[in-house]
Design a protein around this motif. Sequence first.
Motif, PDB file in Angstrom:
ATOM      1  N   UNK A   1      43.487  30.108  33.312  1.00  0.00           N
ATOM      2  CA  UNK A   1      44.044  31.280  33.974  1.00  0.00           C
ATOM      3  C   UNK A   1      45.347  30.956  34.698  1.00  0.00           C
ATOM      4  N   UNK A   2      45.316  29.937  35.557  1.00  0.00           N
ATOM      5  CA  UNK A   2      46.483  29.669  36.400  1.00  0.00           C
ATOM      6  C   UNK A   2      47.614  28.985  35.648  1.00  0.00           C
ATOM      7  N   UNK A   3      47.323  27.888  34.936  1.00  0.00           N
ATOM      8  CA  UNK A   3      48.386  27.154  34.265  1.00  0.00           C
ATOM      9  C   UNK A   3      48.913  27.891  33.045  1.00  0.00           C
TER      10      UNK A   3
ATOM     11  N   UNK B   1      48.637  31.421  32.559  1.00  0.00           N
ATOM     12  CA  UNK B   1      49.013  32.823  32.763  1.00  0.00           C
ATOM     13  C   UNK B   1      49.670  33.094  34.109  1.00  0.00           C
ATOM     14  N   UNK B   2      49.943  32.027  34.871  1.00  0.00           N
ATOM     15  CA  UNK B   2      50.656  32.180  36.146  1.00  0.00           C
ATOM     16  C   UNK B   2      51.803  31.178  36.229  1.00  0.00           C
ATOM     17  N   UNK B   3      51.507  29.909  35.955  1.00  0.00           N
ATOM     18  CA  UNK B   3      52.532  28.872  36.037  1.00  0.00           C
ATOM     19  C   UNK B   3      53.320  28.725  34.738  1.00  0.00           C
ATOM     20  N   UNK B   4      52.694  29.093  33.613  1.00  0.00           N
ATOM     21  CA  UNK B   4      53.378  29.033  32.329  1.00  0.00           C
ATOM     22  C   UNK B   4      53.537  27.654  31.747  1.00  0.00           C
ATOM     23  N   UNK B   5      52.813  26.662  32.278  1.00  0.00           N
ATOM     24  CA  UNK B   5      52.992  25.290  31.794  1.00  0.00           C
ATOM     25  C   UNK B   5      51.926  24.883  30.782  1.00  0.00           C
ATOM     26  N   UNK B   6      50.948  25.748  30.547  1.00  0.00           N
ATOM     27  CA  UNK B   6      49.979  25.586  29.462  1.00  0.00           C
ATOM     28  C   UNK B   6      50.051  26.815  28.570  1.00  0.00           C
TER      29      UNK B   6
ATOM     30  N   UNK C   1      48.601  38.508  39.362  1.00  0.00           N
ATOM     31  CA  UNK C   1      47.831  39.586  38.717  1.00  0.00           C
ATOM     32  C   UNK C   1      47.128  39.071  37.468  1.00  0.00           C
ATOM     33  N   UNK C   2      47.898  38.528  36.507  1.00  0.00           N
ATOM     34  CA  UNK C   2      47.344  38.165  35.201  1.00  0.00           C
ATOM     35  C   UNK C   2      46.266  37.097  35.304  1.00  0.00           C
ATOM     36  N   UNK C   3      46.473  36.076  36.141  1.00  0.00           N
ATOM     37  CA  UNK C   3      45.505  34.982  36.217  1.00  0.00           C
ATOM     38  C   UNK C   3      44.142  35.479  36.672  1.00  0.00           C
ATOM     39  N   UNK C   4      44.120  36.392  37.633  1.00  0.00           N
ATOM     40  CA  UNK C   4      42.833  36.934  38.099  1.00  0.00           C
ATOM     41  C   UNK C   4      42.144  37.734  36.992  1.00  0.00           C
ATOM     42  N   UNK C   5      42.937  38.440  36.209  1.00  0.00           N
ATOM     43  CA  UNK C   5      42.375  39.217  35.111  1.00  0.00           C
ATOM     44  C   UNK C   5      41.817  38.292  34.031  1.00  0.00           C
TER      45      UNK C   5
ATOM     46  N   UNK D   1      51.641  36.102  44.231  1.00  0.00           N
ATOM     47  CA  UNK D   1      51.316  34.891  43.478  1.00  0.00           C
ATOM     48  C   UNK D   1      50.004  34.352  44.005  1.00  0.00           C
ATOM     49  N   UNK D   2      49.332  33.551  43.198  1.00  0.00           N
ATOM     50  CA  UNK D   2      48.123  32.892  43.661  1.00  0.00           C
ATOM     51  C   UNK D   2      48.430  31.937  44.804  1.00  0.00           C
ATOM     52  N   UNK D   3      49.574  31.275  44.728  1.00  0.00           N
ATOM     53  CA  UNK D   3      49.954  30.333  45.776  1.00  0.00           C
ATOM     54  C   UNK D   3      50.059  31.029  47.125  1.00  0.00           C
TER      55      UNK D   3
END
Length: 475
Positions: free
Chosen positions: A168-170, A172-177, A187-191, A326-328
Amino acid sequence: MFPRDFAWGAGTAAYQIEGGWQADGKGASIWDTFCHERGRVCGEQSGDVACNSYQLWEKDLQCIRQLGLTHYRLSLSWARLLPHGTTPHVNQKGVQYYNQVIDDLLACGVTPMVTLYHFDLPQALQDQGGWKCPGMADIFDCYAKFCFQTFGDRVKLWITINEPYVCAKLGHEDGIHAPGLKEEAGIAAYLVGHNMLRAHAMAWHTYNSLYRAKQGGALSLAINSDWLEPLDACCPEDVAATERYLAFTLGWFAWPVFVTGDYPETMRSAIDARSKKLGYEGTSRLPSFSKDEPAILGTADFFALNYYTSRKVKPGEGGGGEMSLSMKSDRDVTEVLDPSWPIPGVSWLAVVPHGLRKLLKYIKDTFNDPAVYITENGFSQVGPLQIEDVQRSEFYRDTLMEVARAIQEDGVKVRGYFAWSLLDNFEWADGFSVRFGLYHVDFADAKLSRTAYRSGREYAQMISKSKSKSNGESS
């Protein structure tokens, strides 16, 4: 020092070792797509070949036997089995490959632990919205049902989803995976996490109602977590920040499954408070579970834990100084590394074996004393590689001592330990620059030769000694 039936294992994941990315009808996964875009991965590397375990499985099996493992954790490539992600088109070559792997393991007395999803969503499903789409839960349930029908007569330990937090985080939020998205931070990571929990619960209920009585297996999802503790245990703000950080990591997925069937209130209140402060209007960014869907609570037959490191925690600085979602900013904490913790490999991985014991005790006390499998734990090398990896050998000795203490002194029901990983492999965005293997893989050698590190040889000795002691006690 360990129970007689303790699971001694090592783990791998399909994309990280198999290669054969287009072999025998396999479809593309999001990691295939991600790696083929320039600038995504260290050295423009990919898992196209990796350890070539798709063709060299017998070499992997030889490593497993040399270690004396009782268990081996592997993942299935969803796109190798179902190239389009759904069951109308089944790739029989993929089925044959995993049948051989499972049958060979069992013939050698090794129990497979099989992960259905380890980061590598079929690209065809990503093109339809991927994990952000609520319908992915139903699609995953159909995939899980296919796997239970196909392999469940022999597989008795299942992991539905590996590290949903990381996905979710890497991703759909950080974009590094993969899939490399970061446009909808906060928003997206929680979804994505929500839909993964829904998917897991559906698969667990499917297994429980249709397959458990005949197949007799057990299921869980693998949750990753650092051990977190206050920078100053006497500071209420540091204590609160630590509790909040635990809610946003371990609690995000463990709380719904093991405690209440819903997210930690600490997590939801922090997200909603941040939304209000920034003038975000609408429903909570953290979704709610529907009463019309299968219940989340109780959908794990054991606790599967991936642990690598620890952190000290203090409050953030007003959401990290960010004036956006952001999650952060939602969790609003600062991580601090204790200078006494060595960092011999990648920068994020401080070696803290005693943190694992503390985390195991926390899980026992917080999540209703579950049986626990440590499904990942490892030590990285970077730079000049050392076959005689003394530090990693010491790490495994120290870590297993802490696990033994957790069992004997703290009463934690640890059922098994899986070293990460069996082989040096493709380490996601770090490519081949980071090595976690018990076996060195020479990626410059066309034969991709496998050579046991000292840590692998000593891990085998620890397993052998544990088995000998257990046999002596039982005789």
